[in-house]
Design a protein around this motif. Structure first.
Motif, mmCIF file in Angstrom:
data_model
loop_
_atom_site.group_PDB
_atom_site.id
_atom_site.type_symbol
_atom_site.label_atom_id
_atom_site.label_comp_id
_atom_site.label_asym_id
_atom_site.label_seq_id
_atom_site.Cartn_x
_atom_site.Cartn_y
_atom_site.Cartn_z
ATOM 1 N N PRO A 138 5.072 -8.324 -10.591
ATOM 2 C CA PRO A 138 4.148 -8.156 -11.501
ATOM 3 C C PRO A 138 4.272 -7.024 -12.442
ATOM 4 N N LYS A 139 4.075 -7.152 -13.716
ATOM 5 C CA LYS A 139 4.155 -5.822 -14.483
ATOM 6 C C LYS A 139 2.816 -4.779 -13.981
ATOM 7 N N ILE A 140 1.883 -5.431 -13.794
ATOM 8 C CA ILE A 140 0.793 -4.452 -13.139
ATOM 9 C C ILE A 140 0.070 -5.212 -11.811
ATOM 10 N N THR A 141 -0.035 -4.316 -10.720
ATOM 11 C CA THR A 141 -0.700 -4.788 -9.570
ATOM 12 C C THR A 141 -2.153 -3.881 -9.093
ATOM 13 N N ALA A 142 -3.092 -4.561 -8.868
ATOM 14 C CA ALA A 142 -4.209 -3.797 -8.597
ATOM 15 C C ALA A 142 -4.812 -4.383 -7.407
ATOM 16 N N CYS A 143 -5.753 -3.696 -6.508
ATOM 17 C CA CYS A 143 -6.358 -4.234 -5.361
ATOM 18 C C CYS A 143 -7.566 -3.601 -5.265
ATOM 19 N N ASP A 144 -8.414 -4.158 -4.407
ATOM 20 C CA ASP A 144 -9.938 -3.835 -4.063
ATOM 21 C C ASP A 144 -9.714 -3.716 -2.527
ATOM 22 N N THR A 145 -10.990 -2.783 -2.138
ATOM 23 C CA THR A 145 -10.918 -3.018 -0.446
ATOM 24 C C THR A 145 -12.390 -2.475 -0.159
ATOM 25 N N MET A 146 -12.663 -2.366 1.266
ATOM 26 C CA MET A 146 -14.265 -2.188 1.585
ATOM 27 C C MET A 146 -14.091 -1.405 2.913
ATOM 28 N N ASN A 147 -15.157 -0.636 3.193
ATOM 29 C CA ASN A 147 -15.354 0.202 4.456
ATOM 30 C C ASN A 147 -14.721 -0.543 5.404
ATOM 31 N N TYR A 148 -14.891 -1.764 5.963
ATOM 32 C CA TYR A 148 -14.489 -2.345 7.016
ATOM 33 C C TYR A 148 -12.939 -2.391 7.122
ATOM 34 N N TRP A 149 -12.234 -2.603 6.150
ATOM 35 C CA TRP A 149 -10.734 -2.613 6.122
ATOM 36 C C TRP A 149 -10.068 -0.962 6.702
ATOM 37 N N ILE A 150 -10.912 -0.207 5.875
ATOM 38 C CA ILE A 150 -10.399 1.581 6.254
ATOM 39 C C ILE A 150 -10.783 1.757 7.260
#
Length: 260
Positions: A138-150
């Motif tokens: 992809p030209k641009i890739t973005a992501c989100d996360t949360m404290n559980y995964w951290i």
């Protein structure tokens, strides 16, 4: 131009000081898609169960969201139940039932692999990494996360952060990830982990955008009537990504306008 989003579609039961709703459309991919669709074309990859009301399918289709990647399988849809206090701060989770989402392994149809913009909504970072292996640069890739995964999968999350252009997280998650109490220090530390842009969401206090050369602080748009903040972060990410997809740019002016 178009965006591919991979994440959760859920049925939420939410109680706030303003009232209660039961089994309404929720999930990170849902909020993101409806928001981003105001600016660009969106394709959604997620899983739902047999109990998923067809009226929600119609709602998403009315927004011209491509649902070729939405899989319906035997079982019940992922559901979440939560309650907000008078300050509308973080919700108190009452119940989380993963149901069909427990075995969700994103499969990207061939027709969706070439989307120039990719958003990896809040799911297991191992699944997010798997999606990156399926798509065609992809030209641009973005992501989100949360404290559980951290807390539980930080090794995989750090690996993911190195591979994305834009990383979204909230204020408490930024401090947790970096072990830095100062939010500016935390933002700059995350930039060094790999992404070109870091967006730290501050709820009613707005958001901060960090790029390699500049920082932009935006206040929140003030509202007198607040009913339910569920999905606010996903909606913000949808509007942001929708704007840069429409603008076809990633310069600082475009980033700033996307935040606004």
């Amino acid at each position: 131009m178009s965006i591919l989003v991979v994440g959760s579609v859920a049925l939420d039961t939410v109680k706030t000081p303003k009232g209660k709703v039961s089994r309404v459309l929720g999930g990170s991919a849902s909020y993101f898609s409806v928001s981003a669709a105001n600016f660009s074309k969106v394709s959604l990859v997620a899983v739902v169960g047999e109990d998923f009301d067809h009226s929600y399918i119609r709602l998403l289709k009315r927004r011209n969201i491509n649902l070729n990647g939405l899989k319906k399988q035997e079982g019940k849809t992922f559901s979440w139940s939560g309650e907000y206090g008078e300050d509308f701060g973080d919700a108190n989770t009452i119940a989380t039932n993963l149901n069909v989402f427990a075995d969700f392994k994103p499969f990207i149809p061939e027709s969706l692999k070439k989307h120039p913009y990719l958003f990896l909504a809040n799911i297991d970072p191992q699944l997010q990494l798997n999606v990156l292996q399926q798509v065609n640069q992809p030209k641009i890739t973005a992501c989100d996360t949360m404290n559980y995964w951290i807390n539980t999968k930080q090794k995989y999350l750090v690996k993911l952060i190195k591979k994305v252009d834009i990383f979204f997280l909230n204020e408490s998650e930024a401090r947790l990830l970096t072990q830095k109490s100062n939010i500016v220090s935390a933002g700059k530390r995350i930039l060094k982990m790999g992404p070109k842009v870091v967006l730290i969401k501050k709820g009613e206090n707005g958001a901060i955008l960090f790029s390699q050369k500049k920082t932009f602080v935006a206040p929140a748009f003030l509202l007198e009537k607040i009913v339910d903040p569920t999905g606010a972060g996903d909606t913000f990410a949808g509007g942001f990504m929708g704007h840069i997809c429409k603008a076809k740019k990633l310069d600082f002016t475009c980033l700033r306008n996307a935040v606004l």
